[in-house]
Design a protein around this motif. Structure first.
Motif, PDB file in Angstrom:
ATOM      1  N   ALA A  62     -23.690  13.402 -20.912  1.00 18.43           N
ATOM      2  CA  ALA A  62     -24.617  12.806 -21.871  1.00 18.43           C
ATOM      3  C   ALA A  62     -24.420  13.411 -23.255  1.00 18.43           C
ATOM      4  O   ALA A  62     -24.366  12.686 -24.264  1.00 18.43           O
ATOM      5  CB  ALA A  62     -26.055  13.006 -21.407  1.00 18.43           C
ATOM      6  N   LEU A  63     -24.315  14.728 -23.320  1.00 13.64           N
ATOM      7  CA  LEU A  63     -24.112  15.395 -24.608  1.00 13.64           C
ATOM      8  C   LEU A  63     -22.772  15.009 -25.224  1.00 13.64           C
ATOM      9  O   LEU A  63     -22.666  14.812 -26.441  1.00 13.64           O
ATOM     10  CB  LEU A  63     -24.198  16.913 -24.426  1.00 13.64           C
ATOM     11  CG  LEU A  63     -25.577  17.469 -24.046  1.00 13.64           C
ATOM     12  CD1 LEU A  63     -25.503  18.956 -23.770  1.00 13.64           C
ATOM     13  CD2 LEU A  63     -26.589  17.185 -25.157  1.00 13.64           C
ATOM     14  N   ALA A  64     -21.745  14.883 -24.382  1.00 14.95           N
ATOM     15  CA  ALA A  64     -20.431  14.487 -24.895  1.00 14.95           C
ATOM     16  C   ALA A  64     -20.470  13.065 -25.442  1.00 14.95           C
ATOM     17  O   ALA A  64     -19.872  12.776 -26.486  1.00 14.95           O
ATOM     18  CB  ALA A  64     -19.387  14.610 -23.781  1.00 14.95           C
ATOM     19  N   THR A  65     -21.180  12.166 -24.762  1.00 11.29           N
ATOM     20  CA  THR A  65     -21.292  10.786 -25.221  1.00 11.29           C
ATOM     21  C   THR A  65     -22.056  10.721 -26.535  1.00 11.29           C
ATOM     22  O   THR A  65     -21.693   9.972 -27.451  1.00 11.29           O
ATOM     23  CB  THR A  65     -21.991   9.920 -24.166  1.00 11.29           C
ATOM     24  OG1 THR A  65     -21.268  10.003 -22.938  1.00 11.29           O
ATOM     25  CG2 THR A  65     -22.072   8.469 -24.611  1.00 11.29           C
ATOM     26  N   LEU A  66     -23.119  11.515 -26.640  1.00 14.08           N
ATOM     27  CA  LEU A  66     -23.880  11.556 -27.884  1.00 14.08           C
ATOM     28  C   LEU A  66     -23.030  12.099 -29.028  1.00 14.08           C
ATOM     29  O   LEU A  66     -23.072  11.575 -30.145  1.00 14.08           O
ATOM     30  CB  LEU A  66     -25.127  12.423 -27.698  1.00 14.08           C
ATOM     31  CG  LEU A  66     -26.269  11.793 -26.909  1.00 14.08           C
ATOM     32  CD1 LEU A  66     -27.298  12.857 -26.530  1.00 14.08           C
ATOM     33  CD2 LEU A  66     -26.932  10.697 -27.726  1.00 14.08           C
ATOM     34  N   ALA A  67     -22.275  13.140 -28.748  1.00  9.57           N
ATOM     35  CA  ALA A  67     -21.432  13.734 -29.794  1.00  9.57           C
ATOM     36  C   ALA A  67     -20.319  12.788 -30.204  1.00  9.57           C
ATOM     37  O   ALA A  67     -19.915  12.746 -31.367  1.00  9.57           O
ATOM     38  CB  ALA A  67     -20.850  15.058 -29.299  1.00  9.57           C
ATOM     39  N   ASP A  68     -19.847  11.995 -29.265  1.00  5.85           N
ATOM     40  CA  ASP A  68     -18.764  11.064 -29.547  1.00  5.85           C
ATOM     41  C   ASP A  68     -19.233   9.918 -30.433  1.00  5.85           C
ATOM     42  O   ASP A  68     -18.438   9.303 -31.148  1.00  5.85           O
ATOM     43  CB  ASP A  68     -18.212  10.513 -28.223  1.00  5.85           C
ATOM     44  CG  ASP A  68     -17.017   9.605 -28.438  1.00  5.85           C
ATOM     45  OD1 ASP A  68     -16.082  10.003 -29.142  1.00  5.85           O
ATOM     46  OD2 ASP A  68     -17.043   8.476 -27.925  1.00  5.85           O
ATOM     47  N   GLY A  69     -20.543   9.610 -30.367  1.00  6.07           N
ATOM     48  CA  GLY A  69     -21.084   8.567 -31.215  1.00  6.07           C
ATOM     49  C   GLY A  69     -20.849   7.168 -30.702  1.00  6.07           C
ATOM     50  O   GLY A  69     -21.149   6.187 -31.368  1.00  6.07           O
ATOM     51  N   ARG A  70     -20.294   7.049 -29.500  1.00  4.04           N
ATOM     52  CA  ARG A  70     -20.043   5.740 -28.920  1.00  4.04           C
ATOM     53  C   ARG A  70     -20.537   5.745 -27.478  1.00  4.04           C
ATOM     54  O   ARG A  70     -20.716   6.789 -26.871  1.00  4.04           O
ATOM     55  CB  ARG A  70     -18.549   5.397 -28.940  1.00  4.04           C
ATOM     56  CG  ARG A  70     -17.952   5.296 -30.329  1.00  4.04           C
ATOM     57  CD  ARG A  70     -16.510   4.822 -30.254  1.00  4.04           C
ATOM     58  NE  ARG A  70     -15.671   5.733 -29.476  1.00  4.04           N
ATOM     59  CZ  ARG A  70     -15.071   6.808 -29.976  1.00  4.04           C
ATOM     60  NH1 ARG A  70     -15.236   7.118 -31.245  1.00  4.04           N
ATOM     61  NH2 ARG A  70     -14.310   7.550 -29.229  1.00  4.04           N
TER      62      ARG A  70
END
Length: 222
Positions: free
Chosen positions: A200-208
């Motif tokens: 979840a954090l990686a997806t949020l950081a990725d912005g997509r």
């Protein structure tokens, strides 16, 4: 802040009062059934609606699914089956859902919801258990298993209600369902992809956010 049960209002009334008193704009979402819990505090549903009309969204947890003539009517189900379709009216880009475990999984946790305490904990009962309507399963493992079974069945029904509401929102309002992620890998809910906090954090950081393949596959098979 969402209330769909009168017991929640009775138990968390101090927090509701503080929430309403905040100066920044906020919103209480509730159905009439939940507002019946105000009677124990000397306030009727009608009085609450009149006093807090600008900060209250009154929804109906029956008579669903949402239709143009009654957009705030939802089918009866768990709170999350009302919350998620309601959020889609704001056209969010994506949704990350936390805490939707659908009942405790004994393989990973013995603590089902914040309403309850560990039944086998040696610690003193937490303070919130003294609030109205709170239950402790301490020393009652069979009762806890029964509760978890009810929550499991409730989650399965909730998935059905959510998926049906999505069909209605797409067909009647043109609302496209965004990517929705359930940040609880062991959740009973299966209508959304289940991911861990790191993903979840990686997806949020990725912005997509990728489309929700699990939900789409489920609907394609129906």
């Amino acid at each position: 802040m969402l209330f769909t049960q009168p017991g929640s209002i009775r138990a968390w009334h101090p927090e509701l009062v503080k929430f309403r008193a905040r100066s920044p704009p906020n919103l209480v979402v509730a159905n009439r059934y939940a507002l019946s819990g105000l009677s124990g505090f000397g306030m009727s549903e009608r009085e609450f609606v009149a006093r807090h009309d600008k900060r209250l969204l009154l929804v109906h947890s029956d008579g669903g699914p949402p239709l143009p003539s009654r957009p705030l009517h939802f089918e009866n189900g768990p709170s999350v089956s009302l919350l998620i379709p309601l959020l889609l009216f704001a056209r969010p880009r994506r949704i990350f859902l936390f805490g939707a475990d659908g009942g405790s999984n004994p393989s990973f946790s013995k603590r089902p919801y914040f309403y309850y305490d560990d039944y086998d904990s040696d610690a003193e009962p937490q303070e919130f258990l003294k609030r109205p309507g709170m239950v402790s399963f301490k020393g009652l493992p069979r009762k806890l298993d029964e509760y978890n079974h009810r929550q499991h069945v409730n989650a399965i029904n909730g998935d059905r209600v959510i998926d049906f509401a999505f069909h209605s929102l797409e067909a009647h309002f043109g609302i496209q369902v965004p990517p929705i992620f359930n940040v609880c890998p062991h959740s009973t809910h299966r209508v959304f992809p289940r991911i861990g906090i790191d993903d979840a954090l990686a997806t949020l950081a990725d912005g997509r956010a990728r489309p929700a393949p699990e939900r789409r596959a489920k609907r394609a098979s129906n």
